[in-house]
Design an enzyme around this catalytic site. Structure first.
Site, PDB file in Angstrom:
ATOM      1  NE  ARG A  56      60.954  23.944  40.556  1.00  0.00           N
ATOM      2  CZ  ARG A  56      60.695  22.828  39.909  1.00  0.00           C
ATOM      3  NH1 ARG A  56      59.796  21.973  40.353  1.00  0.00           N
ATOM      4  NH2 ARG A  56      61.306  22.550  38.796  1.00  0.00           N
ATOM      5  CE  LYS A 157      74.022  33.370  32.376  1.00  0.00           C
ATOM      6  NZ  LYS A 157      74.223  34.019  33.702  1.00  0.00           N
ATOM      7  CG  HIS A 187      71.625  40.400  30.432  1.00  0.00           C
ATOM      8  ND1 HIS A 187      72.126  39.368  31.162  1.00  0.00           N
ATOM      9  CD2 HIS A 187      72.164  41.518  30.970  1.00  0.00           C
ATOM     10  CE1 HIS A 187      72.930  39.844  32.110  1.00  0.00           C
ATOM     11  NE2 HIS A 187      72.969  41.147  32.010  1.00  0.00           N
ATOM     12  CE  LYS A 191      75.445  44.100  29.898  1.00  0.00           C
ATOM     13  NZ  LYS A 191      75.316  44.947  31.071  1.00  0.00           N
ATOM     14  CG  HIS A 249      76.833  37.382  30.220  1.00  0.00           C
ATOM     15  ND1 HIS A 249      75.625  37.125  29.640  1.00  0.00           N
ATOM     16  CD2 HIS A 249      76.599  37.401  31.561  1.00  0.00           C
ATOM     17  CE1 HIS A 249      74.698  36.990  30.584  1.00  0.00           C
ATOM     18  NE2 HIS A 249      75.264  37.151  31.760  1.00  0.00           N
TER      19      HIS A 249
END
Ligand code: BG6
Length: 481
Positions: A56, A157, A187, A191, A249
């Site tokens: 931006r 997300k 993410h 993991k 998550h």
């Protein structure tokens, strides 16, 4: 450039132009740029690639300043510190394109220039590290300028902020990208220790037969963080702990924990099974949810003085299927808590027959548990009862431990973002969420979003509101060690 050999003989992705939107943000600085650098050092990036930053107007910078920004990010957050030829090779492939809103053609020109420099067939990867409300504009820009050709798009997300916005966003994206091009990232699915749950369950007859209501009393997924909102007030205000961590998550972790065995580890069967868990999730009851806010949150920059955004949440979820009916799943996460930890506890039932004098669960509250610590590098612990040495048949708590660090070589480790960025470049969608699953999770969340329970304040550095024990009663919260 002399490209280093790829790790473990894995294929290398096609040549790519990678465009990161939101380059001035926390995520780009902490995860994306350091992750790309580690992939470059590990020889896992394409033979040739360019990385273009977009932001931006308030974060606009020159390409030179972008390289310095990336250097600092890698210094601060990467496992490989920037140095020598490796850094020079990486840095020379970085360029900044100005804010696409101000001049979309500047992005088009930057992409065209990068493709020309690389030559031949080049794939495009657009990483949208921006809030959900900023996505439609960027998607439209990519679509109307023809940048969606030969491209993949990563959507950060949370995907939308509720069911209606997620449905709308899906419609907007699919106007220009087909489903094989869309990578909705979470993410936690990248993991190591979360992926290892698949191995633990489906590669071992030792655990999988126990993994059901007949033997499991409750499941706890706990992600307390010592971090505050770290200056992300503007983002966090519209998000809160539930949207930031739970509907994303923690529910994804629940999906992996509760799923049936997929027929293979490829994208369709794996995601089918996770989505079936989400289909079986009972819609949340706000009475089974505790929301908290740390003292001092209202003074953070970008936070409304009367904000009721939660920085802590604990809830009870239910998976209504034949494997899990009646087994509560306790989820908790929060900012400014006493410790940072990422822990799954599988609490097992007590044996029906008591033949030992001190066998009762109340006497050994920590026994009969399997604990998966998924904070990198991760570990697994079995807590069980054993006979105490001596003439009497009395019991004591015993533990078995597996530590990733002690068992496997860490040099092959990929951090979650690194793994997932690589999978996107290879076109493998197995570890990415589908629109159906996400929309179902927003459906499950609707009562809570529409009728949130009041927020209770808690002191920084504490364990959050005391009422946590009510959420898990008659069970007890298993605390990180
Ligand atoms: C992010 C959230 O998605 O995950 C952050 O926006 C949170 O608020 C972070 O701190 C936690 O990630 P990790 O990898 O540290 O568990």
């Amino acid at each position: 450039m002399n490209t280093p050999p790829a790790l473990n003989g894995r294929p290398r992705p096609d040549n790519h132009v990678i465009v990161i939107f939101g380059i001035g943000g926390d995520l780009a600085k902490r995860k994306i740029l350091p992750g790309l650098y580690h992939l470059a050092v590990a020889g896992l990036l394409p033979e040739d690639y360019r990385i273009i930053g977009c932001a931006r107007p308030h974060s606009v910078m020159t390409s030179e300043a972008f390289r310095e920004f990336a250097y600092d990010a890698v210094c601060d957050f990467a496992s490989d510190k920037p140095s020598g030829k490796e850094w020079d090779d990486f840095a020379q492939r970085l360029a900044f394109a100005i804010d696409p809103d101000d001049g979309p053609q500047s992005l088009q020109q930057a992409v065209a220039k990068a493709e020309e420099e690389i030559g031949g067939e080049v794939r495009r990867l657009f990483h949208l590290a921006i809030p959900p409300n900023a996505m439609p504009e960027v998607i439209q820009l990519l679509g109307t300028k023809g940048l969606n050709k030969n491209a993949r798009v990563i959507c950060e997300k949370p995907f939308g902020v509720d069911l209606a916005s997620a449905v709308k966003l899906n419609a907007e994206i699919t106007e220009y990208f087909d489903e094989t091009q869309i990578f909705r990232i979470d993410h936690y699915l990248g993991k190591e220790s979360i992926d290892n749950i698949l191995a633990l369950r489906f590669a071992n007859e030792l655990f999988e037969p126990l993994w059901r209501r007949n033997h499991v009393k409750y499941v706890q997924i706990d992600v307390p963080e010592t971090l505050s909102i770290e200056g992300r007030g503007a983002f966090y205000e519209g998000t809160g702990a539930f949207r930031d961590m739970v509907v994303t998550h923690l529910f994804q972790v629940l999906g992996i924990l509760a799923m049936e065995q997929p027929t293979s580890l490829t994208a369709r069967p794996l995601r089918d099974e996770i989505d079936k868990v989400f289909d079986s999730l009972r819609v949340l009851d706000p009475k089974e949810v505790l929301r908290g806010q740390y003292e001092g949150y209202l003074d953070e920059d970008g936070v409304a003085p009367d904000s009721t955004t939660e920085t802590f949440i604990a809830l009870r979820a239910w998976v209504d299927n034949s494997r899990w009916m009646g087994v509560p799943f306790y989820l908790r996460t929060g900012k400014c808590l006493a410790v940072s930890s990422q822990m799954i506890t599988i609490g097992l039932r007590e044996p029906v027959m008591e033949i030992f004098p001190d066998q009762k669960g109340a006497e050994h509250p920590d026994a009969n548990k399997l604990i998966i610590d998924f904070l990198d590098p991760g570990s697994i612990h079995a807590y069980f009862l054993a006979k105490r040495p001596g003439p009497d048949m009395t019991l004591g708590l015993a533990k078995m431990h597996f530590h990733y660090r002690d068992t496997f070589q860490e040099k092959n480790n990929l951090e979650a973002y690194e793994r997932l960025l690589l999978e996107v470049m290879l076109g493998n969608q197995a570890l990415f969420t589908r629109s159906h699953g996400i929309e179902r999770l927003w459906e499950v969340a609707a009562p809570l979003l529409e009728h949130p329970s009041p927020v209770e304040t808690y002191p920084k550095g504490s364990w959050g509101p005391k009422a946590i024990e009510d959420v898990v009663a008659p069970d007890h919260w298993t605390m990180p060690e």
